[in-house]
Design a protein around this motif. Sequence first.
Motif, PDB file in Angstrom:
ATOM      1  N   ALA A 122      98.263 -10.158 -33.018  1.00  0.00           N
ATOM      2  CA  ALA A 122      98.211  -9.256 -31.642  1.00  0.00           C
ATOM      3  C   ALA A 122      98.742 -10.168 -30.426  1.00  0.00           C
ATOM      4  O   ALA A 122      98.855 -11.392 -30.667  1.00  0.00           O
ATOM      5  CB  ALA A 122      96.635  -9.130 -31.406  1.00  0.00           C
TER       6      ALA A 122
ATOM      7  N   ARG B 118      93.537  -0.523 -25.652  1.00  0.00           N
ATOM      8  CA  ARG B 118      94.479  -0.538 -26.544  1.00  0.00           C
ATOM      9  C   ARG B 118      95.882   0.062 -26.554  1.00  0.00           C
ATOM     10  O   ARG B 118      95.937   1.079 -25.903  1.00  0.00           O
ATOM     11  CB  ARG B 118      93.855  -0.108 -27.947  1.00  0.00           C
TER      12      ARG B 118
ATOM     13  N   TYR C  60      98.705  -4.639 -31.122  1.00  0.00           N
ATOM     14  CA  TYR C  60      98.729  -5.244 -32.294  1.00  0.00           C
ATOM     15  C   TYR C  60     100.278  -5.209 -32.980  1.00  0.00           C
ATOM     16  O   TYR C  60     100.946  -4.182 -32.452  1.00  0.00           O
ATOM     17  CB  TYR C  60      97.452  -4.448 -33.197  1.00  0.00           C
TER      18      TYR C  60
ATOM     19  N   LYS D  45      93.640   3.990 -26.074  1.00  0.00           N
ATOM     20  CA  LYS D  45      92.152   3.816 -26.300  1.00  0.00           C
ATOM     21  C   LYS D  45      91.778   3.248 -24.694  1.00  0.00           C
ATOM     22  O   LYS D  45      92.407   2.183 -24.260  1.00  0.00           O
ATOM     23  CB  LYS D  45      91.658   3.081 -27.399  1.00  0.00           C
TER      24      LYS D  45
ATOM     25  N   LYS E  37      85.690  -4.857 -25.046  1.00  0.00           N
ATOM     26  CA  LYS E  37      87.018  -4.608 -25.458  1.00  0.00           C
ATOM     27  C   LYS E  37      88.057  -4.216 -24.560  1.00  0.00           C
ATOM     28  O   LYS E  37      87.662  -3.194 -23.862  1.00  0.00           O
ATOM     29  CB  LYS E  37      86.975  -3.724 -26.866  1.00  0.00           C
TER      30      LYS E  37
END
Length: 671
Positions: free
Chosen positions: A179, A244, A193, A235, A241
Amino acid sequence: MDETTPTVSPVSLLFMAPPPLPQAPDLPEVDEFEPDADIPGGAARRSRTRRRGRGDGEGETAPQTQSPPRQRQQRSAPEPITEPQRIKGSTRLEAKKQRRRDGRSDGRRRTVVTESEFLARREAVDRSMVVRSKFDRIQVAVLEDDVLVEHYVAKSQEASLIGNIYLGRVQNVLPSMEAAFVDIGRGRNAVLYSGEVDWEAAQANAEEEGRPKQQAKRIELALKPGDRVLVQVTKDPIGHKGARLTSQISLPGRYLVYVPNGSMSGISRKLPDTERARLKRILKEVLPESAGVIVRTAAEGATEEQLTLDVQRLTNQWTHIQHAVETANAPALLHSEPDLLVKIIRDVFNEDFQRLVIEGEDAHEIIADYLTGVAPDLLERVVRYEGGDSFSEYRVTEQIDKALERKVWLPSGGSLVIDRTEAMTVVDVNTGKFVGQGGNLEETVTKNNLEAAEEIVRQLRLRDIGGIIVVDFIDMVLETNRDLVLRRLVECLSRDRTKHQVAEVTSLGLVQMTRKKIGLGLLETFSEPCEVCAGRGVVIHHDPVIKHRAADGGTRKRSGRGAAGGASGVKNGVGSAGTHAITEDVRNALSKIAKSTIHTDDAELPVSEPAGGAPAPERAAGESKGADPETILTAALDAVAEAPVEEAAPPTKPRRRRASTKAIVTPAETE
């Protein structure tokens, strides 16, 4: 009659055994040929057959040549590993390949939707959309047969990042996690990723910068700290978190999704076969060679002119983004998706909806302007709501309140219990009050499971549940009934726009499935974690909790006079398990009562002299005649808390009193 012919009597059997055959000559024995272990006698039988055919004369045998005995090699059992193994290349890319292989195998078994089934599915459900712009937020509800199935909410000051395209700068690369963390100018770094890296673009950038072209697809070879990278958000940030990202850019339109630098095109499987063939023929003429597209379900019935305008508009957007990449400084926002209202109208609202009810002048203007330029044929289905609350009239608020509960009741009396954990969401199916009407247990259970399958799909869409989902249906004996319930579940999932996959049914009868998680979810939108238990649902004490039990060993307490025999224990001076603890609210209430009953002025209060005629102690100079009620209350509570605990006397069994005339004493008897 001949002497050799036996005489046949009327009572003898009419059956005679045949004479014995002449004995075959003995064959030489060969010891080196042994039968195979898997085929008993097979090798020896074949060798004897070959020997019989080799002789030229009657008593001659062919010369035998001895061969070494054949030994079967036994497979050695694999040695168990003691250290973690690694795969060659990227783990995330290998997992992505496995998912694609599984998807292709599932796609070969997937049946093609016929045109009649497609039209029947559309006409079977009465779909409507209700939009409410109120209280500084926008809420969108999707109804099917007046039942709420999807809900979207967005505040004016909160905008989603999904779909936005940024020119980011790589901050850190973790090879062990495969990542990279990218700064997109939103405070917290986003994560990219290795499975979402555009490897063709990465190799082209490496050649331009003079770096060697990497053979293995490893993220540490494609990206370095400080590199500029074009990414798109898939996301929103959730909890701790970050957002993404993906470097495989896609631009959504009304009828299709434009994929620049893509070589493949796809068409929605929800469309019938004839419509797929028509759209494929049109796309060959209007689509550029250096781009790919994904055709939406909304493209059903779209003309060639509409598809051409959509492709041209998205191509111009990509050209503008490419020009901005050359001039902008990272991090920078290059393309922003429209707000939630326009995005839902673009992605969800199509010919399947009979009406679009809008409450709010601003929302009505935005939707009308968008549909005028993109889909003017849908303007006739837009209805301006005038009156009270649209959500109350369509019972949307009531259904949202029920969806926030843990237990969901089925129309027949059964129930669903939905629990969310960190790893997955578990759905338990219960019969509840449903006892069936005739038949047997298998039929009753199957009917309950069929009804639960439809409600489960509705709850997944309404609550926006994503990730791993495990459904525990009630056990069924017949395999045909299990297949029927699974087919019903898959059929209801065909209405879900979110990407999903029903994996398999485990040996315990659990149905495993996955659903893409995009937003926060309905429960997270309308709730916040508890400050006391931090969302865990229990309150932790420092000491063991002693629950109230009856003094006679766990039997249920009797109400009335018989219940006075048991005494509850005291924990930390405030009652057992904190049940009778003096909380802050009780303390405030007692303080108010003390203020209203205790005299706080300097009036003379009667003072009782101590025993023995001793003089009362004199007050200090600074001490007032009236005591502070807060001080008196605190001292009283501390005295109660520090009082020794008296051991409760053993309970006495209350006597039973019988109603009798002998117990009644009249006034005449007393005289």
